[in-house]
Design a protein around this motif. Structure first.
Motif, PDB file in Angstrom:
ATOM      1  N   LEU A   1     -18.288   2.565   5.969  1.00 42.13           N
ATOM      2  CA  LEU A   1     -17.056   3.324   6.205  1.00 42.13           C
ATOM      3  C   LEU A   1     -16.952   4.405   5.139  1.00 42.13           C
ATOM      4  CD1 LEU A   1     -14.283   3.327   7.809  1.00 42.13           C
ATOM      5  CD2 LEU A   1     -13.406   1.961   5.913  1.00 42.13           C
ATOM      6  N   LYS A   2     -16.907   5.666   5.602  1.00 44.17           N
ATOM      7  CA  LYS A   2     -16.789   6.774   4.638  1.00 44.17           C
ATOM      8  C   LYS A   2     -15.317   7.127   4.514  1.00 44.17           C
ATOM      9  CE  LYS A   2     -21.251   8.863   5.715  1.00 44.17           C
ATOM     10  NZ  LYS A   2     -21.916   8.395   4.496  1.00 44.17           N
ATOM     11  N   TYR A   3     -14.838   7.205   3.287  1.00 48.95           N
ATOM     12  CA  TYR A   3     -13.425   7.537   3.102  1.00 48.95           C
ATOM     13  C   TYR A   3     -13.256   8.539   1.961  1.00 48.95           C
ATOM     14  CZ  TYR A   3      -8.460   7.251   2.255  1.00 48.95           C
ATOM     15  OH  TYR A   3      -7.142   7.585   2.073  1.00 48.95           O
TER      16      TYR A   3
ATOM     17  N   PRO B   1     -10.365  10.291  -0.224  1.00 56.02           N
ATOM     18  CA  PRO B   1      -8.918  10.316  -0.513  1.00 56.02           C
ATOM     19  C   PRO B   1      -8.387  11.743  -0.404  1.00 56.02           C
ATOM     20  CG  PRO B   1     -10.162   9.210  -2.256  1.00 56.02           C
ATOM     21  CD  PRO B   1     -11.161   9.883  -1.369  1.00 56.02           C
ATOM     22  N   ARG B   2      -7.119  11.889  -0.027  1.00 50.42           N
ATOM     23  CA  ARG B   2      -6.520  13.216   0.064  1.00 50.42           C
ATOM     24  C   ARG B   2      -6.454  13.863  -1.320  1.00 50.42           C
ATOM     25  NH1 ARG B   2      -2.350  14.063   4.300  1.00 50.42           N
ATOM     26  NH2 ARG B   2      -3.005  12.771   6.032  1.00 50.42           N
ATOM     27  N   GLY B   3      -6.497  15.172  -1.346  1.00 45.14           N
ATOM     28  CA  GLY B   3      -6.342  15.876  -2.621  1.00 45.14           C
ATOM     29  C   GLY B   3      -7.623  16.601  -3.010  1.00 45.14           C
ATOM     30  N   ARG B   4      -7.455  17.676  -3.803  1.00 44.47           N
ATOM     31  CA  ARG B   4      -8.602  18.508  -4.170  1.00 44.47           C
ATOM     32  C   ARG B   4      -9.553  17.765  -5.078  1.00 44.47           C
ATOM     33  NH1 ARG B   4      -6.553  24.099  -5.979  1.00 44.47           N
ATOM     34  NH2 ARG B   4      -7.699  23.500  -7.848  1.00 44.47           N
ATOM     35  N   GLY B   5     -10.836  18.002  -4.861  1.00 41.35           N
ATOM     36  CA  GLY B   5     -11.842  17.462  -5.766  1.00 41.35           C
ATOM     37  C   GLY B   5     -12.106  15.970  -5.609  1.00 41.35           C
ATOM     38  N   LYS B   6     -11.454  15.363  -4.646  1.00 43.67           N
ATOM     39  CA  LYS B   6     -11.678  13.926  -4.451  1.00 43.67           C
ATOM     40  C   LYS B   6     -12.991  13.713  -3.719  1.00 43.67           C
ATOM     41  CE  LYS B   6      -8.069  12.124  -6.354  1.00 43.67           C
ATOM     42  NZ  LYS B   6      -6.721  12.487  -5.962  1.00 43.67           N
ATOM     43  N   LYS B   7     -13.748  12.702  -4.155  1.00 41.27           N
ATOM     44  CA  LYS B   7     -15.077  12.487  -3.572  1.00 41.27           C
ATOM     45  C   LYS B   7     -15.050  11.458  -2.456  1.00 41.27           C
ATOM     46  CE  LYS B   7     -18.144  13.949  -7.206  1.00 41.27           C
ATOM     47  NZ  LYS B   7     -17.967  13.586  -8.607  1.00 41.27           N
ATOM     48  N   THR B   8     -15.960  11.665  -1.519  1.00 39.42           N
ATOM     49  CA  THR B   8     -16.112  10.695  -0.437  1.00 39.42           C
ATOM     50  C   THR B   8     -16.822   9.458  -0.971  1.00 39.42           C
ATOM     51  OG1 THR B   8     -16.354  12.496   1.120  1.00 39.42           O
ATOM     52  CG2 THR B   8     -17.105  10.339   1.870  1.00 39.42           C
TER      53      THR B   8
END
Ligand code: SAH
Length: 226
Positions: free
Chosen positions: A191-193, A195-202
């Protein structure tokens, strides 16, 4: 199993009882549920409603549910049961300080009784004489205080019903008997997730390897541990 629910808010139950497993159990006549509203038993000759509650003796805030309307509601259940054979009746009153409800209690109740009366309180609770008169058992569903006994009634109804043979499908009953873990997974395997917001990594969230191993012994051990 016949459930007889004493409540001044019968509408609360509607949507829950008509769905899924409980809805099917009613349709298939594994269980039946009837409501008795104490308000209906205290109409004046002019057909006006009298209040179901009154001030507490000894003072204090809040109101207490009067005994008489509830006695009458329960009596109307009893008079219906008189005509039936082999009635094994249990009467339960809900109270946050009662005996704690458990799966074991549900299993035993499903075996022992044909009829269960569930009395839901509101406000500060029910005049204690109701409990004495009907030798009812005080039951709590947990160490927290709710606004009424309707959710507890649904909890018992749900939990006792699923212990009645035939209520759960074959597959679901098998589920009950074996050890099942509370940590469960379904597709996708990864499951790829993000998080919301700039610069957040999958991030990748994977299903534990053991569950994909095909090694049933190891899988069972893992579930036991969980
Ligand atoms: N002052 C009361 C609480 C009343 S709560 C007391 O301390 O006992 C109102 C009603 O909600 C109760 O009469 C009971 O029927 C129901 N109720 C609230 N919490 C409950 C719980 N944890 N388990 C079972 N019934 C509960």
């Amino acid at each position: 199993m016949r459930f007889h629910i004493i409540t001044i808010f019968p509408d609360i139950f509607d949507s829950y009882l008509n769905e899924s497993i409980i809805g099917r159990a009613i349709k298939n006549k594994h269980i039946s549920i009837k409501f008795y509203n104490p308000r209906d038993f205290i109409k004046t000759p002019q057909n006006n409603y009298r209040p179901v509650d009154d001030k507490p003796y000894g003072g204090g805030p809040g109101m207490v549910m009067r005994a008489e309307p509830i006695l009458k509601a329960v009596e109307s259940v009893l008079s219906k049961l008189k005509a039936k054979k082999l009635v094994k009746l249990k009467t339960i009153i809900f109270s946050p300080s009662g005996k704690k409800f458990t799966t074991l209690y549900a299993k035993q109740a499903a075996k022992k009784y044909t009829d269960i009366i569930l009395i839901s309180g509101r406000y500060e609770g029910i005049d204690a004489r109701v409990k004495k008169i009907f030798k009812a058992e005080d039951i709590s569903i947990g160490d927290y205080v709710l606004t009424g006994g309707e959710l507890p009634a649904m909890v018992l109804l749900d939990s006792i019903s699923r212990q009645i043979p035939g209520v759960l499908g074959k597959y679901e009953s098998l589920e009950e008997e074996r050890v099942s873990s509370s940590e469960v997974y379904t597709r996708p395997e990864i499951l790829k997730y993000t998080p919301r917001g700039r610069g957040k990594k999958t991030k990748n969230y994977k299903v534990p390897k053991v569950l994909l191993s095909g090694n049933h012994k190891k899988i069972e051990e893992w579930k036991q541990r969980k």
